[in-house]
Design a protein around this motif. Sequence first.
Motif, PDB file in Angstrom:
ATOM      1  N   ILE A 215       0.831  -1.200   0.000  1.00 57.75           N
ATOM      2  CA  ILE A 215       0.000   0.000   0.000  1.00 57.75           C
ATOM      3  C   ILE A 215       0.866   1.250   0.000  1.00 57.75           C
ATOM      4  N   VAL A 216       1.900   1.251   0.854  1.00 56.45           N
ATOM      5  CA  VAL A 216       2.791   2.407   0.920  1.00 56.45           C
ATOM      6  C   VAL A 216       3.489   2.611  -0.424  1.00 56.45           C
ATOM      7  N   GLY A 217       3.980   1.529  -1.029  1.00 57.60           N
ATOM      8  CA  GLY A 217       4.662   1.641  -2.310  1.00 57.60           C
ATOM      9  C   GLY A 217       3.756   2.171  -3.400  1.00 57.60           C
ATOM     10  N   GLU A 218       2.525   1.671  -3.447  1.00 60.88           N
ATOM     11  CA  GLU A 218       1.618   2.113  -4.498  1.00 60.88           C
ATOM     12  C   GLU A 218       1.175   3.559  -4.281  1.00 60.88           C
ATOM     13  N   ASN A 219       0.893   3.940  -3.034  1.00 63.59           N
ATOM     14  CA  ASN A 219       0.515   5.333  -2.770  1.00 63.59           C
ATOM     15  C   ASN A 219       1.655   6.296  -3.100  1.00 63.59           C
ATOM     16  N   TRP A 220       2.864   5.858  -2.834  1.00 57.15           N
ATOM     17  CA  TRP A 220       4.030   6.673  -3.186  1.00 57.15           C
ATOM     18  C   TRP A 220       4.091   6.884  -4.700  1.00 57.15           C
ATOM     19  N   LEU A 221       3.804   5.824  -5.462  1.00 55.66           N
ATOM     20  CA  LEU A 221       3.788   5.960  -6.920  1.00 55.66           C
ATOM     21  C   LEU A 221       2.682   6.914  -7.376  1.00 55.66           C
ATOM     22  N   LYS A 222       1.522   6.854  -6.734  1.00 52.98           N
ATOM     23  CA  LYS A 222       0.418   7.741  -7.120  1.00 52.98           C
ATOM     24  C   LYS A 222       0.825   9.204  -6.974  1.00 52.98           C
TER      25      LYS A 222
END
Length: 864
Positions: A215-222
């Motif tokens: 979740i943290v990785g994907e939100n960072w990408l967003k």
Amino acid sequence: MEAFTDDNNYIELADDSGQHGDKASPDYDIATLSDSFAAICFGKNVFNKATNEQIEAFIRRIGIILKYLHHYFADGKIGKQLLQPKNQKSNNDITLLKARLDGSDRLFFSVYTIDGNRIVHILGINKHDEQSDYIANFVDKGILSAGLVRWPVRDFFQRIAVFQARAVFSASEFQKWFDDDEYYIYDNSQQKAMEQAEKARQLSITGNAGSGKSIVGENWLKQRVISGSVVYMTMSEGLKNSRHDAYWRHNEIRMAQQGKGRKDVQAGQNSRMVFFSIFDFLAGYARKAKSSVKYLTADESYLNFSRIVRDAAEIITKKETNRKLLKDEGARRGMWRKIHGIVSGALPGRMDIDAADKNCIAYWKRIDDCIDKEEYQRQYAALYGKRDTYDLDFLYAVYEYYHRELQRMGWGDDNDLARYILRNCAACEDYDAAFIDECQDLTNVGLAAIFYLLRKCRHRMMSSDRCQIVQPTFFDDGIMRFIASVSIGPDAKGVQSIHFTYNYRSVKEIVEFQRYIIHKINDIWTLKARELADVRAIIASHVKPLWIASGPENRHRLLEKWQSVDDVELQMILPHIRYTGSKEADREIREAIEKDGRLVYDAVTCKGMEFANVLLWNILSCNLQQAGSYEEWAWQYFYVAATRAQQRIIIYEEWDEQNTCIRSFLQAGVAQGVLARTDSVSLHTLDGMLDNLSESDYLRRAKELQVVGSYSEAIKILERLSGDHKREIEVCRAREQIARDNYGKGLEIYIELGVEKTYIEEIMQKQSVDEQTYFACLLYCHRDEMDAGDVKVIYKEFWERFPDYDENQMGRLLGQVCCSYDQLNKEVLNYLNNCMTNAYCLGMDLADKLNPPFLQAYTRRNKL
């Protein structure tokens, strides 16, 4: 409107049904509510057990409830009882509030303050006559501020309005619309990771199962997608699809809130964030470099390895003991782990990198197909603190035979694919940011290939958990950070690292058991201090994992109970699909599975999934028997299987009395209070272990089935649920066809649905897609743009993928595509006919490329 308080920090808002019915109440003002309350916060599964009627009542009443709550605060009638939320250090009690929804349904919630801002925390919906147990349970387990979603009040009501405008209403759909990771509340370590990722070029996240790494990785990408293109990569094809779908839904809902449609979404940010399985990402570059080899995934590699060495046992070795090993599946698995993870999967540890070589390019081009025996022993000792006593001459003989057979067939495994990339691919992607998930399932040479291709990427984040290795690798995050660092030059700064310690997936009792397994792994395979840090959970269930003593009677009753419920209520996980225990137990479980066609998973295929209740069937009994001196693998598989459970775990081990290791582990767990034990199981005992599940639980299970590629099973669940799941069902049908290499059929379904082009790109990523399907994909992806320059782009991209295709056949190919896909006919042919009249502006001879007579005849026949 009076409120009262009892001794349990419990406040009930006065029932306003007599004086202020819904119709008579003045409309609530969202601006006023936004000033009074900063946000509405809730757990990501809080509405899972709600019915359609309860959700309808919640939507109708939540604004009115907050309006009266605002008045309570304005009058000073609440406020004194408000406390800070619990966190890692405090143990404050909290104030529980209750308000009527409809009939006997009650909404339970709390209000607390953060930095002076009031947060409304929704805890759940329950019946009036069940509130005592609910309140007692809540007061006991408390609340955390992290691991939840927090919606600004205005955004919350705006999304409710969009949801109400939908044609179909369902409680499960409501939960899905609000499970938006963009509103996720970070704990301290997660927030630190987000902040450091903005400053550091490279960041490594480690953490236990369910700690929020993905979740943290994907939100960072967003966040990064605003400044450039970004890429999300993971090992699992199904997980990649799941994250892609979630991101698409995220954008689609946001566009709907702004009054925009699907085409606006396709033209928006979604096209700038791409999702890949790691294998497809690497295979795409091998294609561009014109590799003629057919590459196999790690799973496909093992299946072929097992078959090849089993059938060639007499050729590979003359020793009868070694031949028996090659005939035994467990022994072959052990050899495969070593061959795949170290022999061919490792990079030489002492990297002699030329200082003038800024990206290790020259070094990586020189690496051999495998490391030598001396280097093998050095790396094995570095990981396990001892030299390997295995017969390495025999191990290398098996590897060499297998490698020769692959070459003879024109095949290569995933390690061969990675080496090909390092030796032959000069191009690399210029992404602004990349997130590489589940790195522990990549070999070192695979990691090197990924970081080599991402060497120009401005920001890179990677996640891993050594205790969750299911692919045959000998992963170490220190080695990974070294490879990542040297891939961007010897002068690059090191990779920063952060460890997550919460578990947001499972209840406290399961997390304590998982922590107990980690310490067992540490006894065999020394872990790092941070990997042994206490993992903390946010909720409790007061039901410990249950160990059922072995024996024919208990086994029979347990299987009887398992057969009486469906897979969503109790999921069985085996050690591996083809081996389950003793002959008697094996026969019984085979009969049970075949009788009802039950879905079972092993400790590898269940990776990435979540289940409410899990039955761990002979995981240790079988894996320890096959592990020999490599006991750590058995415990890692056991850990992965145990971390799939959210609520309950039932453990059955056929040899819990005969095997000293299993017996001492389980008995010590009972003594330490992390396990419960029963010597004689009853159906009543098992009934008490299982929760009643809602429609949302079944919907979540359908999502999990898609993650592991069980699309037909997901369709069965979706078809029996209420609500509109037609589009999701059709996407499953398409992906089922794609998984079977029926790319044309999958594309046909996608075109019928009118999906955005990122779904079509899933097909184009496949290394074995045929020319006709690929050409149709290109036409579909460019169908909305339709200017003359697109024709040149389409044909240029096609010939890059199929450089040997006969140009004179392109007209026939176009006709075949249009015959196969009626949805493309008129728009594509009209467009290309118009382009032919202006061929001079394209800089190419369309008369040869498109075979105009054939095309014109086809056009006339279809009266375009």
